[in-house]
Scaffold this active site. Structure first.
Site, PDB file in Angstrom:
ATOM      1  N   GLU A 129       0.847  -1.204   0.000  1.00 15.10           N
ATOM      2  CA  GLU A 129       0.000   0.000   0.000  1.00 15.10           C
ATOM      3  C   GLU A 129       0.877   1.247   0.000  1.00 15.10           C
ATOM      4  O   GLU A 129       2.044   1.175   0.382  1.00 15.10           O
ATOM      5  CB  GLU A 129      -0.915  -0.010   1.219  1.00 15.10           C
ATOM      6  CG  GLU A 129      -0.176  -0.062   2.540  1.00 15.10           C
ATOM      7  CD  GLU A 129      -1.073  -0.419   3.733  1.00 15.10           C
ATOM      8  OE1 GLU A 129      -2.023  -1.184   3.555  1.00 15.10           O
ATOM      9  OE2 GLU A 129      -0.794   0.079   4.821  1.00 15.10           O
ATOM     10  N   LYS A 131       2.709   4.591   1.092  1.00 13.79           N
ATOM     11  CA  LYS A 131       3.127   5.130   2.386  1.00 13.79           C
ATOM     12  C   LYS A 131       2.773   6.614   2.394  1.00 13.79           C
ATOM     13  O   LYS A 131       3.369   7.415   1.673  1.00 13.79           O
ATOM     14  CB  LYS A 131       4.629   4.940   2.581  1.00 13.79           C
ATOM     15  CG  LYS A 131       5.110   5.398   3.945  1.00 13.79           C
ATOM     16  CD  LYS A 131       6.548   4.964   4.169  1.00 13.79           C
ATOM     17  CE  LYS A 131       6.992   5.226   5.593  1.00 13.79           C
ATOM     18  NZ  LYS A 131       6.913   6.626   6.006  1.00 13.79           N
ATOM     19  N   ASP A 133       2.502  10.372   3.426  1.00 14.80           N
ATOM     20  CA  ASP A 133       3.404  11.282   4.119  1.00 14.80           C
ATOM     21  C   ASP A 133       2.593  12.285   4.938  1.00 14.80           C
ATOM     22  O   ASP A 133       2.416  13.432   4.554  1.00 14.80           O
ATOM     23  CB  ASP A 133       4.292  11.995   3.096  1.00 14.80           C
ATOM     24  CG  ASP A 133       5.498  12.625   3.753  1.00 14.80           C
ATOM     25  OD1 ASP A 133       5.701  12.402   4.964  1.00 14.80           O
ATOM     26  OD2 ASP A 133       6.235  13.341   3.060  1.00 14.80           O
ATOM     27  N   TYR A 241      -4.792   2.157   8.458  1.00 17.28           N
ATOM     28  CA  TYR A 241      -3.968   1.068   7.937  1.00 17.28           C
ATOM     29  C   TYR A 241      -3.449   0.108   9.011  1.00 17.28           C
ATOM     30  O   TYR A 241      -2.735  -0.841   8.709  1.00 17.28           O
ATOM     31  CB  TYR A 241      -2.789   1.612   7.134  1.00 17.28           C
ATOM     32  CG  TYR A 241      -1.949   2.645   7.839  1.00 17.28           C
ATOM     33  CD1 TYR A 241      -1.217   2.325   8.972  1.00 17.28           C
ATOM     34  CD2 TYR A 241      -1.885   3.956   7.366  1.00 17.28           C
ATOM     35  CE1 TYR A 241      -0.460   3.264   9.621  1.00 17.28           C
ATOM     36  CE2 TYR A 241      -1.121   4.913   8.012  1.00 17.28           C
ATOM     37  CZ  TYR A 241      -0.415   4.563   9.142  1.00 17.28           C
ATOM     38  OH  TYR A 241       0.336   5.490   9.792  1.00 17.28           O
ATOM     39  N   LYS A 329      11.076   3.139   0.126  1.00 13.48           N
ATOM     40  CA  LYS A 329      10.981   4.573  -0.095  1.00 13.48           C
ATOM     41  C   LYS A 329      11.276   4.925  -1.558  1.00 13.48           C
ATOM     42  O   LYS A 329      12.038   4.241  -2.228  1.00 13.48           O
ATOM     43  CB  LYS A 329      11.985   5.315   0.805  1.00 13.48           C
ATOM     44  CG  LYS A 329      11.816   5.029   2.284  1.00 13.48           C
ATOM     45  CD  LYS A 329      10.563   5.622   2.873  1.00 13.48           C
ATOM     46  CE  LYS A 329      10.702   7.067   3.261  1.00 13.48           C
ATOM     47  NZ  LYS A 329      11.454   7.313   4.483  1.00 13.48           N
ATOM     48  N   CYS A 423      43.710  18.588  15.242  1.00 17.52           N
ATOM     49  CA  CYS A 423      42.318  18.775  15.638  1.00 17.52           C
ATOM     50  C   CYS A 423      41.993  20.269  15.671  1.00 17.52           C
ATOM     51  O   CYS A 423      42.712  21.042  16.305  1.00 17.52           O
ATOM     52  CB  CYS A 423      42.096  18.148  17.017  1.00 17.52           C
ATOM     53  SG  CYS A 423      40.509  18.569  17.739  1.00 17.52           S
ATOM     54  N   CYS A 426      41.310  21.232  19.666  1.00 13.36           N
ATOM     55  CA  CYS A 426      42.329  21.218  20.732  1.00 13.36           C
ATOM     56  C   CYS A 426      43.752  21.252  20.189  1.00 13.36           C
ATOM     57  O   CYS A 426      44.694  21.375  20.958  1.00 13.36           O
ATOM     58  CB  CYS A 426      42.133  20.012  21.648  1.00 13.36           C
ATOM     59  SG  CYS A 426      42.630  18.456  20.895  1.00 13.36           S
ATOM     60  N   CYS A 447      41.184  12.731  16.372  1.00  9.62           N
ATOM     61  CA  CYS A 447      41.953  13.599  17.252  1.00  9.62           C
ATOM     62  C   CYS A 447      42.541  12.731  18.352  1.00  9.62           C
ATOM     63  O   CYS A 447      41.851  11.904  18.942  1.00  9.62           O
ATOM     64  CB  CYS A 447      41.025  14.652  17.836  1.00  9.62           C
ATOM     65  SG  CYS A 447      41.620  15.399  19.353  1.00  9.62           S
ATOM     66  N   CYS A 453      40.603  17.091  24.901  1.00 13.30           N
ATOM     67  CA  CYS A 453      39.903  17.730  23.786  1.00 13.30           C
ATOM     68  C   CYS A 453      38.486  18.116  24.203  1.00 13.30           C
ATOM     69  O   CYS A 453      37.651  17.254  24.468  1.00 13.30           O
ATOM     70  CB  CYS A 453      39.862  16.810  22.569  1.00 13.30           C
ATOM     71  SG  CYS A 453      38.983  17.569  21.193  1.00 13.30           S
TER      72      CYS A 453
HETATM   73  S1  IVH Z   1       2.206   0.732   9.103  1.00  9.91           S
HETATM   74  C1  IVH Z   1       4.176  -1.018  13.044  1.00  9.91           C
HETATM   75  N1  IVH Z   1       1.309   1.720   6.861  1.00  9.91           N
HETATM   76  O1  IVH Z   1       5.042   5.626   8.290  1.00  9.91           O
HETATM   77  C2  IVH Z   1       4.126  -0.181  11.816  1.00  9.91           C
HETATM   78  N2  IVH Z   1       2.609   3.129   8.261  1.00  9.91           N
HETATM   79  O2  IVH Z   1       7.843   5.205   8.802  1.00  9.91           O
HETATM   80  C3  IVH Z   1       2.855   0.562  11.646  1.00  9.91           C
HETATM   81  N3  IVH Z   1       2.864   5.407   7.408  1.00  9.91           N
HETATM   82  O3  IVH Z   1       4.793   5.806  11.776  1.00  9.91           O
HETATM   83  C4  IVH Z   1       2.897   1.483  10.506  1.00  9.91           C
HETATM   84  N4  IVH Z   1       1.666   5.136   5.587  1.00  9.91           N
HETATM   85  O4  IVH Z   1       3.070   7.121  10.376  1.00  9.91           O
HETATM   86  C5  IVH Z   1       2.029   1.958   7.963  1.00  9.91           C
HETATM   87  N5  IVH Z   1       0.406   2.480   4.879  1.00  9.91           N
HETATM   88  C6  IVH Z   1       1.113   2.708   5.965  1.00  9.91           C
HETATM   89  C7  IVH Z   1       1.686   3.960   6.240  1.00  9.91           C
HETATM   90  C8  IVH Z   1       2.437   4.129   7.388  1.00  9.91           C
HETATM   91  C9  IVH Z   1       2.373   5.991   6.304  1.00  9.91           C
HETATM   92  C10 IVH Z   1       3.721   6.073   8.399  1.00  9.91           C
HETATM   93  C11 IVH Z   1       3.332   5.853   9.844  1.00  9.91           C
HETATM   94  C12 IVH Z   1       4.574   5.291  10.501  1.00  9.91           C
HETATM   95  C13 IVH Z   1       5.632   5.702   9.548  1.00  9.91           C
HETATM   96  C14 IVH Z   1       6.835   4.792   9.646  1.00  9.91           C
END
Ligand code: IVH
Length: 710
Positions: A129, A131, A133, A241, A329, A423, A426, A447, A453
């Protein structure tokens, strides 16, 4: 946004100008404090920040009657956001490990398979799914009614923002349908779509209000409004999610849970798919990458989660992230800017690190003026010179990096960079040592000043008070710098004697009478210090900043030895009697600990001045005996067990994690202290040793029967 520097000399300011500027400065400094302390995302350099504070102090000096009630000089660090109540998460809100390269995704799948001991023909379904932001939120429903909304905070404790989440249209006040558990904490992401972000910023600009750097900040700022009616006017959105504590879990899979949440009336991401195998997963990633620009909201990657919940449970967590999920990512954004200077920073272990000072540039929604250059070999390899136009990359919350040079734009006459051989702090020689084992020259120049230092001493103190160590509120990097320079805190023990020593100083030298501080903030600081006189053993060990001992290793040591005395005694003996001593072997035998760590312990505890500093610290601070936050009354609580040979029902890491959850100590080798040896197929010398020592030997099945998992 960079710091606004006012050019008019303070001596020439009119009273009205001074008043206006003090108001501006109060707001601006508070903003940078919040970015620095709460979001760990400063947008200006330390020098620029100091300039703002100095300017503020100078104006207040000239116009004492204009000093504001919210003056920055009355504060150390960021005032806690007290207006929202705190909420402890019953199940911590953890983060995700990141993958950037395709191979890392393949590694993740392989790790999952290995951990679960899957056969070649067994498939692993993955829920993929986007991610989002935004910012994560926890929503607790009882009898289907929304009871509590809380931010993630530090993962263990967040802020109560119930009134604010109640204003978000997409978050139902009541869950619908039959399968709603009596009590369930649902989790997801709050975000602001691009179009709404644009409109919000236009409105804000027109009204002279705050303009947000990116949709994520805007969403966070909009949610954390003390006046919930402001949140109500911001069109925040939500995707569910995940979940935390639940009285019942109505589906056996991740996808089933998403479907359940959807049926209860919560929005779930429509791009979610179930995929299997690295190829399909990577195709999904590529597909989302293509759709990204047209989605209308920010995503920074995709998330993969093992679909089966029983497998998720078995996989569990390492440190702060699940083993059953990973974030893939998108590549980081790159921009070009000018390299103004290369500064040399001196770290806790004396490492000299070159840092790039850049002409400020916006990348990934944040203004960047510092970036890392790694080390001198990298600079030479990329031939980076001061004055060059450089390519800067920033990926999420990672420190921006200088990737290379735009050679076409190089002005004539730039000189190649040369690392200093002394350094910069120091003046001691800075050398690249040869690695003891490989004989190769270390990439890092260090150093040799050690204790003399100041840079090393300061960095060690900063580490000591850092978030995962002593975590003393109001005593951050800036205060350490200041207190060290003034001779108030030179060693860790000094932190805890600060109050008593301060009281003995002549009045005008006391902290509460220092410019930039106030009685209240100093009182709070002393309180925060006192609150840390007792500390968990693992944090204490980590805080010492011994080389090669990070959080995980500190925890392994704490778990195995349970008291600081045991660690000190063993390490001193290892230092004195060397590699063949029982003490050395005992340390080396601890699961997760190898020779590098034992050598580092021996080095540290073998130094008289370290023992002295430690002795003084222990007069002030008590590291607590380590207690396992696990089942206290299992049949194997406090037993020491050793696994050997090939296990059939579980993999070794899984067996270890399970034993530890049940309160057992898992050791790497057999000794008199071993209670059980669990011998799998082809067990070798450890089994023989166990028999010799008369230790109880169990088969894997006997072990599972003992712990009630047969
Ligand atoms: S699952 C135990 N699913 O990404 C893990 N997180 O980098 C539970 N986030 O803190 C997170 N989209 O705020 C999950 N589809 C997604 C997400 C997601 C965004 C964020 C979330 C998390 C952060 C981690």
């Amino acid at each position: 946004m960079t710091a606004r520097t006012h050019s008019k000399p303070v001596a020439k300011l009119t009273e009205a100008e001074a008043k206006r500027e003090l108001a501006d400065l109060a707001a601006e400094i508070a903003r940078h404090d919040a970015l620095y302390y709460r979001q760990d995302a400063p947008t200006i350099t330390d020098a620029d920040y100091d300039a703002l504070r100095l300017r503020n102090a100078a104006i207040e000096d000239r116009f004492p009657h204009l000093r504001r009630p919210d003056s920055p000089s009355a504060r150390v660090g960021a005032a806690p956001v007290e207006a929202f109540g705190k909420v402890r998460h019953a199940v911590p809100m953890l983060s995700l490990n990141n993958a950037f390269a395709d191979e890392e995704v393949a590694d993740f799948l392989a790790r999952v398979r290995r951990f679960l001991n899957l056969k070649e023909e067994d498939g692993v379904e993955i829920v993929a799914e986007p991610k989002i932001d935004g910012l994560s939120i926890s929503l607790t429903y009882e009898d289907g009614r929304l009871l509590l909304g809380a931010t993630r905070g530090d993962g263990s404790e967040g802020e109560n923002v119930t009134a604010n989440v109640m204003t978000i249209q997409q978050i139902p006040h009541r869950l619908k349908g039959r399968s709603v558990p009596e009590r369930i904490e649902l989790r997801g992401e709050i975000y602001l779509p691009h179009a709404d972000f644009k409109k919000l910023n236009e409105d804000q600009a027109a009204a002279g209000g705050k303009v947000f750097a990116n949709p994520r900040n805007a969403a966070a700022g909009s949610l954390r409004q003390l006046d919930a009616s402001i949140t109500a006017r911001r069109p925040l959105r939500f995707f569910a999610y995940a979940w935390g504590e639940a009285s019942t879990v109505p589906a056996p899979t991740q996808l089933g849970m998403l479907e359940a949440m959807k049926s209860w009336g919560l929005p779930t991401n429509p791009l979610t798919r179930v995929v299997s195998g690295a190829d399909k997963i990577l195709a999904y990633y590529a597909d989302i990458g293509r759709k990204r620009a047209a989605l209308g909201y920010d995503i920074d990657g995709v998330v993969y989660k093992v679909n089966r919940l029983d497998w998720q449970e078995r996989l569990g967590f390492v440190s702060r992230a699940p083993r059953w999920a990973i974030a893939h990512k998108f590549p980081a954004e790159e921009v070009t800017t000018k390299l103004i200077d290369i500064e040399i920073q001196v770290g806790r272990t004396g490492a000299l690190t070159p840092a790039a000072k850049l002409e400020p540039v916006t990348v990934g929604g944040v203004v960047v003026s510092n970036a890392t250059l790694h080390n001198e070999d990298e600079i030479a390899r990329k031939d980076i010179r001061v004055g060059d136009t450089v390519i800067v990359r920033r990926a999420g919350d990672v420190i921006p990096q200088v990737m290379g040079v735009v050679l076409d734009k190089r002005p004539k006459g730039l000189r190649a960079f040369k690392m200093p051989e002394t350094c910069p702090v120091c003046g001691s020689h800075a050398v690249r040592e040869a690695d003891e084992k490989t004989g190769r020259t270390d990439v890092v120049r260090r150093c040799t000043g050690g204790l003399i230092c100041p840079a090393q001493a300061k960095e060690r103190l900063k580490h000591f008070v850092s978030r995962n160590a002593f975590d003393i509120e109001g005593l951050g990097e800036k205060q350490i710098e200041l207190f060290y320079d003034e001779g108030r805190i030179m060693r860790p023990a000094d932190i805890f004697t600060l109050k008593a020593r301060n009281a003995r100083l002549p009045e005008d030298q006391r902290l509460e009478n220092k410019k930039g501080f106030g009685a209240k903030s100093i009182e709070n600081l002393f309180k925060a210090i006192d609150a840390r006189r007792k500390i968990s053993l693992d944090r204490f060990i980590y805080a010492l900043g011994i080389r090669h001992i990070g959080e995980t290793t500190a925890r392994d040591l704490a778990k195995a030895l349970t008291t600081f005395d045991a660690l000190r005694t063993a390490s001193r003996a290892a230092a004195k009697d060397g590699k063949d001593s029982d003490a050395y072997q005992e340390l080396d035998n601890i699961e997760g600990i190898g020779e590098t760590v034992v050598d580092a312990l021996a080095d540290f505890f073998g130094e008289a001045h370290n023992l002295e500093a430690l002795g003084d610290l222990l007069k002030e601070v008590t590291p607590e005996t380590f207690t396992h936050t696990v089942t206290k009354d299992s049949p194997v609580t406090d037993k020491t067990v050793v696994f050997t040979g090939t296990l059939e029902k579980m993999t070794r890491p899984e067996a270890k994690a399970l034993a530890e959850r049940l309160g057992a100590k898992v050791a790497g080798s057999v000794s008199k202290k071993t209670d059980y040896v669990i011998a799998g197929a082809d067990a070798g010398s450890k089994l023989a040793k166990a028999r010799e020592a008369g230790v109880t030997v169990l088969t894997e099945d006997e072990w599972l029967a003992l712990i009630g998992r047969a």
